[in-house]
Design a protein around this motif. Structure first.
Motif, PDB file in Angstrom:
ATOM      1  N   ALA A 199      -6.835 -27.965   0.181  1.00  0.00           N
ATOM      2  CA  ALA A 199      -7.779 -27.881   1.736  1.00  0.00           C
ATOM      3  C   ALA A 199      -6.774 -28.897   2.589  1.00  0.00           C
ATOM      4  CB  ALA A 199      -9.359 -29.001   1.111  1.00  0.00           C
ATOM      5  N   ALA A 200      -7.154 -27.929   3.644  1.00  0.00           N
ATOM      6  CA  ALA A 200      -6.425 -28.598   4.365  1.00  0.00           C
ATOM      7  C   ALA A 200      -7.162 -28.290   5.730  1.00  0.00           C
ATOM      8  CB  ALA A 200      -4.870 -27.964   5.419  1.00  0.00           C
ATOM      9  N   LEU A 201      -6.161 -28.813   6.914  1.00  0.00           N
ATOM     10  CA  LEU A 201      -7.195 -28.602   8.454  1.00  0.00           C
ATOM     11  C   LEU A 201      -6.033 -27.507   9.521  1.00  0.00           C
ATOM     12  CD1 LEU A 201      -7.575 -32.728   9.982  1.00  0.00           C
ATOM     13  CD2 LEU A 201      -9.285 -30.980   8.760  1.00  0.00           C
ATOM     14  N   GLY A 202      -6.935 -26.349   9.440  1.00  0.00           N
ATOM     15  CA  GLY A 202      -5.940 -25.001   9.348  1.00  0.00           C
ATOM     16  C   GLY A 202      -5.949 -24.550  10.702  1.00  0.00           C
ATOM     17  N   ASP A 203      -6.160 -25.568  11.853  1.00  0.00           N
ATOM     18  CA  ASP A 203      -6.103 -25.416  13.054  1.00  0.00           C
ATOM     19  C   ASP A 203      -5.944 -25.926  13.924  1.00  0.00           C
ATOM     20  OD1 ASP A 203      -7.953 -27.422  12.548  1.00  0.00           O
ATOM     21  OD2 ASP A 203      -9.222 -26.871  14.251  1.00  0.00           O
ATOM     22  N   TYR A 204      -4.470 -26.699  12.849  1.00  0.00           N
ATOM     23  CA  TYR A 204      -3.544 -27.952  12.997  1.00  0.00           C
ATOM     24  C   TYR A 204      -1.546 -26.989  13.752  1.00  0.00           C
ATOM     25  CZ  TYR A 204      -6.475 -32.343  13.748  1.00  0.00           C
ATOM     26  OH  TYR A 204      -6.713 -33.519  13.785  1.00  0.00           O
ATOM     27  N   GLY A 205      -1.354 -27.964  14.289  1.00  0.00           N
ATOM     28  CA  GLY A 205       0.184 -27.685  14.893  1.00  0.00           C
ATOM     29  C   GLY A 205       0.563 -28.119  15.448  1.00  0.00           C
ATOM     30  N   ARG A 206       1.632 -27.154  15.817  1.00  0.00           N
ATOM     31  CA  ARG A 206       2.826 -27.775  16.933  1.00  0.00           C
ATOM     32  C   ARG A 206       2.845 -27.502  17.842  1.00  0.00           C
ATOM     33  NH1 ARG A 206       4.760 -33.311  15.140  1.00  0.00           N
ATOM     34  NH2 ARG A 206       4.243 -33.038  12.675  1.00  0.00           N
ATOM     35  N   HIS A 207       2.319 -27.584  19.369  1.00  0.00           N
ATOM     36  CA  HIS A 207       2.171 -27.424  20.743  1.00  0.00           C
ATOM     37  C   HIS A 207       2.931 -28.214  22.013  1.00  0.00           C
ATOM     38  CE1 HIS A 207      -1.504 -26.796  18.381  1.00  0.00           C
ATOM     39  NE2 HIS A 207      -1.921 -25.681  18.959  1.00  0.00           N
ATOM     40  N   PRO A 208       3.703 -27.282  22.412  1.00  0.00           N
ATOM     41  CA  PRO A 208       5.058 -27.751  23.374  1.00  0.00           C
ATOM     42  C   PRO A 208       3.686 -27.215  24.851  1.00  0.00           C
ATOM     43  CG  PRO A 208       5.483 -25.340  23.216  1.00  0.00           C
ATOM     44  CD  PRO A 208       4.056 -25.527  22.130  1.00  0.00           C
ATOM     45  N   ALA A 209       3.733 -28.630  25.572  1.00  0.00           N
ATOM     46  CA  ALA A 209       3.425 -29.242  26.828  1.00  0.00           C
ATOM     47  C   ALA A 209       4.243 -28.866  28.056  1.00  0.00           C
ATOM     48  CB  ALA A 209       2.088 -30.314  26.529  1.00  0.00           C
ATOM     49  N   ILE A 210       3.379 -28.263  28.942  1.00  0.00           N
ATOM     50  CA  ILE A 210       4.624 -28.480  30.533  1.00  0.00           C
ATOM     51  C   ILE A 210       4.042 -28.937  31.312  1.00  0.00           C
ATOM     52  CG2 ILE A 210       5.809 -27.058  31.316  1.00  0.00           C
ATOM     53  CD1 ILE A 210       6.082 -24.577  29.764  1.00  0.00           C
ATOM     54  N   PRO A 211       4.303 -30.773  31.721  1.00  0.00           N
ATOM     55  CA  PRO A 211       3.946 -30.589  32.508  1.00  0.00           C
ATOM     56  C   PRO A 211       4.390 -30.585  33.526  1.00  0.00           C
ATOM     57  CG  PRO A 211       6.009 -31.936  31.695  1.00  0.00           C
ATOM     58  CD  PRO A 211       6.007 -31.134  31.070  1.00  0.00           C
ATOM     59  N   PRO A 212       3.477 -30.872  35.716  1.00  0.00           N
ATOM     60  CA  PRO A 212       3.357 -30.634  36.351  1.00  0.00           C
ATOM     61  C   PRO A 212       4.838 -30.708  37.422  1.00  0.00           C
ATOM     62  CG  PRO A 212       0.944 -30.955  36.254  1.00  0.00           C
ATOM     63  CD  PRO A 212       2.072 -31.743  35.004  1.00  0.00           C
ATOM     64  N   ARG A 213       5.561 -30.615  36.971  1.00  0.00           N
ATOM     65  CA  ARG A 213       6.825 -31.531  37.394  1.00  0.00           C
ATOM     66  C   ARG A 213       7.970 -30.395  37.149  1.00  0.00           C
ATOM     67  NH1 ARG A 213      10.771 -33.694  34.388  1.00  0.00           N
ATOM     68  NH2 ARG A 213      12.022 -33.622  35.399  1.00  0.00           N
ATOM     69  N   ALA A 214       7.961 -30.437  35.413  1.00  0.00           N
ATOM     70  CA  ALA A 214       8.621 -29.055  34.759  1.00  0.00           C
ATOM     71  C   ALA A 214       8.451 -27.429  35.388  1.00  0.00           C
ATOM     72  CB  ALA A 214       8.734 -29.105  33.274  1.00  0.00           C
ATOM     73  N   ALA A 215       7.507 -26.982  35.949  1.00  0.00           N
ATOM     74  CA  ALA A 215       7.000 -26.076  35.895  1.00  0.00           C
ATOM     75  C   ALA A 215       7.528 -25.000  37.183  1.00  0.00           C
ATOM     76  CB  ALA A 215       5.474 -26.219  36.474  1.00  0.00           C
ATOM     77  N   GLY A 216       8.739 -25.615  37.595  1.00  0.00           N
ATOM     78  CA  GLY A 216       9.711 -24.827  38.164  1.00  0.00           C
ATOM     79  C   GLY A 216      10.610 -24.029  37.506  1.00  0.00           C
ATOM     80  N   ASN A 217      10.929 -24.871  36.716  1.00  0.00           N
ATOM     81  CA  ASN A 217      12.252 -25.055  35.081  1.00  0.00           C
ATOM     82  C   ASN A 217      11.912 -23.649  34.873  1.00  0.00           C
ATOM     83  OD1 ASN A 217      14.719 -25.142  34.202  1.00  0.00           O
ATOM     84  ND2 ASN A 217      14.179 -27.439  33.419  1.00  0.00           N
ATOM     85  N   PRO A 218      12.777 -22.853  35.547  1.00  0.00           N
ATOM     86  CA  PRO A 218      12.796 -20.906  34.799  1.00  0.00           C
ATOM     87  C   PRO A 218      13.165 -21.555  33.091  1.00  0.00           C
ATOM     88  CG  PRO A 218      14.307 -21.262  36.162  1.00  0.00           C
ATOM     89  CD  PRO A 218      14.008 -22.275  36.486  1.00  0.00           C
ATOM     90  N   ASP A 219      14.433 -22.519  32.878  1.00  0.00           N
ATOM     91  CA  ASP A 219      14.862 -22.093  31.464  1.00  0.00           C
ATOM     92  C   ASP A 219      13.624 -23.171  30.385  1.00  0.00           C
ATOM     93  OD1 ASP A 219      17.284 -21.218  32.235  1.00  0.00           O
ATOM     94  OD2 ASP A 219      17.974 -23.359  32.418  1.00  0.00           O
ATOM     95  N   VAL A 220      12.560 -23.577  30.880  1.00  0.00           N
ATOM     96  CA  VAL A 220      11.704 -24.059  30.104  1.00  0.00           C
ATOM     97  C   VAL A 220      10.672 -22.384  29.692  1.00  0.00           C
ATOM     98  CG1 VAL A 220       9.511 -25.127  29.701  1.00  0.00           C
ATOM     99  CG2 VAL A 220      11.191 -25.997  31.053  1.00  0.00           C
ATOM    100  N   ALA A 221      10.686 -21.511  30.503  1.00  0.00           N
ATOM    101  CA  ALA A 221       9.811 -20.340  29.878  1.00  0.00           C
ATOM    102  C   ALA A 221      10.625 -19.432  28.654  1.00  0.00           C
ATOM    103  CB  ALA A 221       9.211 -19.884  31.067  1.00  0.00           C
TER     104      ALA A 221
END
Length: 225
Positions: A199-221
């Motif tokens: 039995a597992a918690l199937g909806d768990y995972g790894r998620h990237p979160a991009i803070p506002p200060r990095a939203a303008g960095n095109p390399d993040v995307a």
């Protein structure tokens, strides 16, 4: 608005302005920092990111990765990362969060402790075991107990260990049981860990979160990060 909140907003605005100014100054000269700072736990860094570093460098030679270890809750202003790779369901309302990979979560223990649990039964054994959490306020154990139909009183003593390396080692040493996932597969393969239930918690995972200060960095995307 409290002074601390106002100060945090001003700090964020100042940092964003400085970052934007740096990019404008360097761009006409054909220069760019072209750096990305991913924040992630040391455990995920060594078992997931490290084997992929050479492939990333070959695909994007102009980008320099600067991994930064992170333990505990992610604070976008304090941690100063461009993207934070976090565990869970990706529940954040203050910044974009997208799935990176699925990582169903399930309990694991040392072989000796798993043997005792198998002999005594999960309800009785988990009531005597130390259950390890990755952070204060984690609901993973409560959710898993509900998933398998065990009462909440089946949970034993609780101990919070934010450092995943220390938490996994504590499980290997037979000192507790933790909700784990895909990154601990090597421990299962070499016999140091044993999964306690399918039995597992199937909806768990790894998620990237991009803070506002990095939203303008095109390399993040860049796809495939």
């Amino acid at each position: 608005m409290r002074p601390a909140q106002k100060g945090a907003q001003l700090l964020h605005a100042a940092r964003s302005a400085v970052d934007a100014l740096d990019r404008q100054i360097l761009a006409p000269r054909g220069e760019s920092r072209r750096s990305v700072t991913p924040g992630l736990s040391t455990y995920v860094g060594s078992r997931w990111l490290s084997p992929r570093l050479m492939g990333f460098s070959e695909a994007h030679p102009a980008i320099r990765l600067r991994p930064q270890p992170m333990i505990g809750r992610f604070d976008p202003e304090r941690d100063r990362v461009d993207v934070a790779i976090r565990r869970g369901r990706g529940e954040r309302r203050d910044m974009p969060v997208t799935p990176l990979f699925a990582c169903p979560a399930w309990p694991a223990a040392s072989p000796a402790l798993a043997g005792r649990i198998g002999g005594l039964g999960r309800e009785r054994s988990l009531g005597n075991a130390i259950l390890l959490d990755d952070r204060d306020g984690s609901t993973a154990w409560q959710e898993w107990l509900e998933r398998v139909g065990l009462p909440q009183h089946a949970s034993g003593a609780r101990l919070t260990i934010p450092d995943p390396d220390l938490r996994v080692q504590t499980v290997i040493d037979g000192q507790g049981v933790a909700i784990n996932g895909r990154p601990v597969q090597p421990g299962l393969d070499d016999g140091r860990l044993r999964r306690l239930s399918p039995a597992a918690l199937g909806d768990y995972g790894r998620h990237p979160a991009i803070p506002p200060r990095a939203a303008g960095n095109p390399d993040v995307a860049i796809p495939g990060r």
